[in-house]
Design a protein around this motif. Sequence first.
Motif, short mmCIF file in Angstrom:
data_model
loop_
_atom_site.label_atom_id
_atom_site.label_comp_id
_atom_site.label_asym_id
_atom_site.label_seq_id
_atom_site.Cartn_x
_atom_site.Cartn_y
_atom_site.Cartn_z
N ALA A 37 0.87 -1.18 0.00
CA ALA A 37 0.00 0.00 0.00
C ALA A 37 0.91 1.23 0.00
CB ALA A 37 -0.90 -0.01 1.23
N THR A 38 0.91 1.98 -1.10
CA THR A 38 1.73 3.18 -1.21
C THR A 38 0.99 4.36 -0.57
OG1 THR A 38 0.83 4.00 -3.31
CG2 THR A 38 2.58 2.31 -3.44
N ASP A 39 1.64 5.51 -0.59
CA ASP A 39 1.01 6.73 -0.05
C ASP A 39 0.34 7.55 -1.16
OD1 ASP A 39 1.86 6.20 2.59
OD2 ASP A 39 3.85 7.00 2.14
N ARG A 40 0.17 6.91 -2.33
CA ARG A 40 -0.51 7.63 -3.42
C ARG A 40 -1.95 7.91 -3.04
NH1 ARG A 40 2.34 3.82 -6.80
NH2 ARG A 40 0.47 2.58 -7.15
N LEU A 41 -2.45 9.05 -3.51
CA LEU A 41 -3.84 9.46 -3.25
C LEU A 41 -4.56 9.55 -4.59
CD1 LEU A 41 -6.05 10.65 -1.35
CD2 LEU A 41 -5.06 12.89 -1.79
N SER A 42 -5.66 8.81 -4.70
CA SER A 42 -6.44 8.82 -5.94
C SER A 42 -7.81 9.41 -5.66
CB SER A 42 -6.56 7.37 -6.46
OG SER A 42 -7.70 7.22 -7.27
N ALA A 43 -8.26 10.31 -6.54
CA ALA A 43 -9.61 10.87 -6.44
C ALA A 43 -10.12 11.11 -7.85
CB ALA A 43 -9.60 12.17 -5.64
N PHE A 44 -11.40 10.85 -8.07
CA PHE A 44 -11.99 10.93 -9.43
C PHE A 44 -11.16 10.09 -10.41
CE2 PHE A 44 -13.31 15.08 -7.51
CZ PHE A 44 -14.68 14.81 -7.46
N MET A 48 -3.10 11.73 -7.54
CA MET A 48 -2.58 13.06 -7.24
C MET A 48 -1.05 13.06 -7.31
SD MET A 48 -5.36 14.80 -6.68
CE MET A 48 -6.45 13.78 -7.68
N PRO A 49 -0.45 14.23 -7.61
CA PRO A 49 1.00 14.27 -7.80
C PRO A 49 1.84 14.05 -6.55
CG PRO A 49 0.02 16.46 -8.15
CD PRO A 49 -1.11 15.50 -7.97
N LYS A 50 1.27 14.29 -5.36
CA LYS A 50 2.04 14.11 -4.12
C LYS A 50 1.45 13.01 -3.25
CE LYS A 50 3.68 18.90 -3.60
NZ LYS A 50 3.67 20.10 -2.72
N GLY A 51 2.33 12.33 -2.51
CA GLY A 51 1.88 11.30 -1.59
C GLY A 51 1.45 11.89 -0.26
N ILE A 52 0.65 11.12 0.48
CA ILE A 52 0.16 11.54 1.79
C ILE A 52 0.89 10.73 2.87
CG2 ILE A 52 -1.89 11.77 3.26
CD1 ILE A 52 -1.97 13.47 0.64
N TYR A 273 -1.29 21.66 3.13
CA TYR A 273 -2.51 20.93 2.77
C TYR A 273 -2.26 19.41 2.87
CZ TYR A 273 -6.56 19.03 0.45
OH TYR A 273 -7.69 18.29 0.18
N ILE A 274 -1.11 18.97 2.33
CA ILE A 274 -0.74 17.55 2.39
C ILE A 274 -0.71 17.08 3.85
CG2 ILE A 274 1.13 15.89 1.97
CD1 ILE A 274 -0.14 16.67 -0.65
N GLU A 275 -0.11 17.89 4.71
CA GLU A 275 -0.01 17.57 6.14
C GLU A 275 -1.40 17.45 6.76
OE1 GLU A 275 1.96 16.35 9.28
OE2 GLU A 275 3.09 17.07 7.54
N SER A 276 -2.32 18.35 6.35
CA SER A 276 -3.69 18.32 6.90
C SER A 276 -4.43 17.06 6.44
CB SER A 276 -4.46 19.58 6.51
OG SER A 276 -4.86 19.54 5.15
N VAL A 277 -4.16 16.63 5.21
CA VAL A 277 -4.80 15.39 4.71
C VAL A 277 -4.27 14.19 5.50
CG1 VAL A 277 -5.11 13.86 2.71
CG2 VAL A 277 -5.20 16.33 2.39
#
Length: 314
Positions: A37-44, A48-52, A273-277
């Motif tokens: 499980a990577t830190d990639r974030l997918s939406a729609f 997304m370009p940055k990991g969480i 924003y990344i930190e807040s996510v």
Amino acid sequence: MNTIIDTNFNFPNQKSFYKGKVRAVYNINDEQLVMVATDRLSAFDVVMPKGIPYKGQILNQIATKMMKETEDLVPNWLVATPDPNVAVGHLCEPFKVEMVIRGYMSGHAAREYKAGKRMLCGVAMPEDMKENDKFPEPIITPATKAEMGDHDEDISREDILKKGIVPEEDYIVLEDYTKKLFQRGTEIAAARGLILVDTKYEFGKTKDGKIVLIDEIHTPDSSRYFYAEGYQERQDKGEAQKQLSKEFVRQWLIANDFQGLEGQTVPFMSDDYIESVSERYIELYENITGDTFVKADVSDIQARIEKNVLDYLK
């Protein structure tokens, strides 16, 4: 912020490698799958370009816990979790549909309803419903599994059977398992002051033809949760529900003119924003599991994962 976005491991007896939207899957000797499980974030359906930070660990550990809490009802693929970001399980042939089940009229269902549609995947939705109202009974609204970069698409039970995507005798089992898992998930959520609004399950067949639950279950990426406290009050006042899901990311993207449509650009995500996510995901973890989140060592995530998987495979 150390995150794991891509992996390129080469494990002993590795036969193949598959990169999903969020997970990297390694086939070991056509017997086991090592799922990272990577830190990639997918939406729609867009990555997304940055990991969480810690997102992969959070998803993996929630899914592992939920599989253990439902294995008496529905068999699953899981064998071991040698690393906070890794699950190892039986090699399965996945069914090419996601079993989406909805207890409430939210998210995609609400967007369709607002557009005037009263049928979703061949299932009728009652008249005079408000967004986030509870359905009289949970409804199953399957989706076809998209290739990387494509959108999952709604499909009806009738079309799944007509097109031969899943044989009828197997589909009956998938529906039964989906209902049982959702009922158990609803009970687990209620015990933690949450409402399981909707979720999706994926299933596969083992080499000996057994249908099992695969991939994640009841995570904030695959599910939507509301806080139970104040739910009815907010509905009565026509207020937005307090959510525990990835929906807050989708709403932020919509507010920044992005819905994964052609010609749209992913908005810039600042470090704050990344930190807040990341903090929201930790909050999700603690609420959904009832456990305190313990951050894994992320000084060198790749090396840590590789060592733990190699030790396990020995």
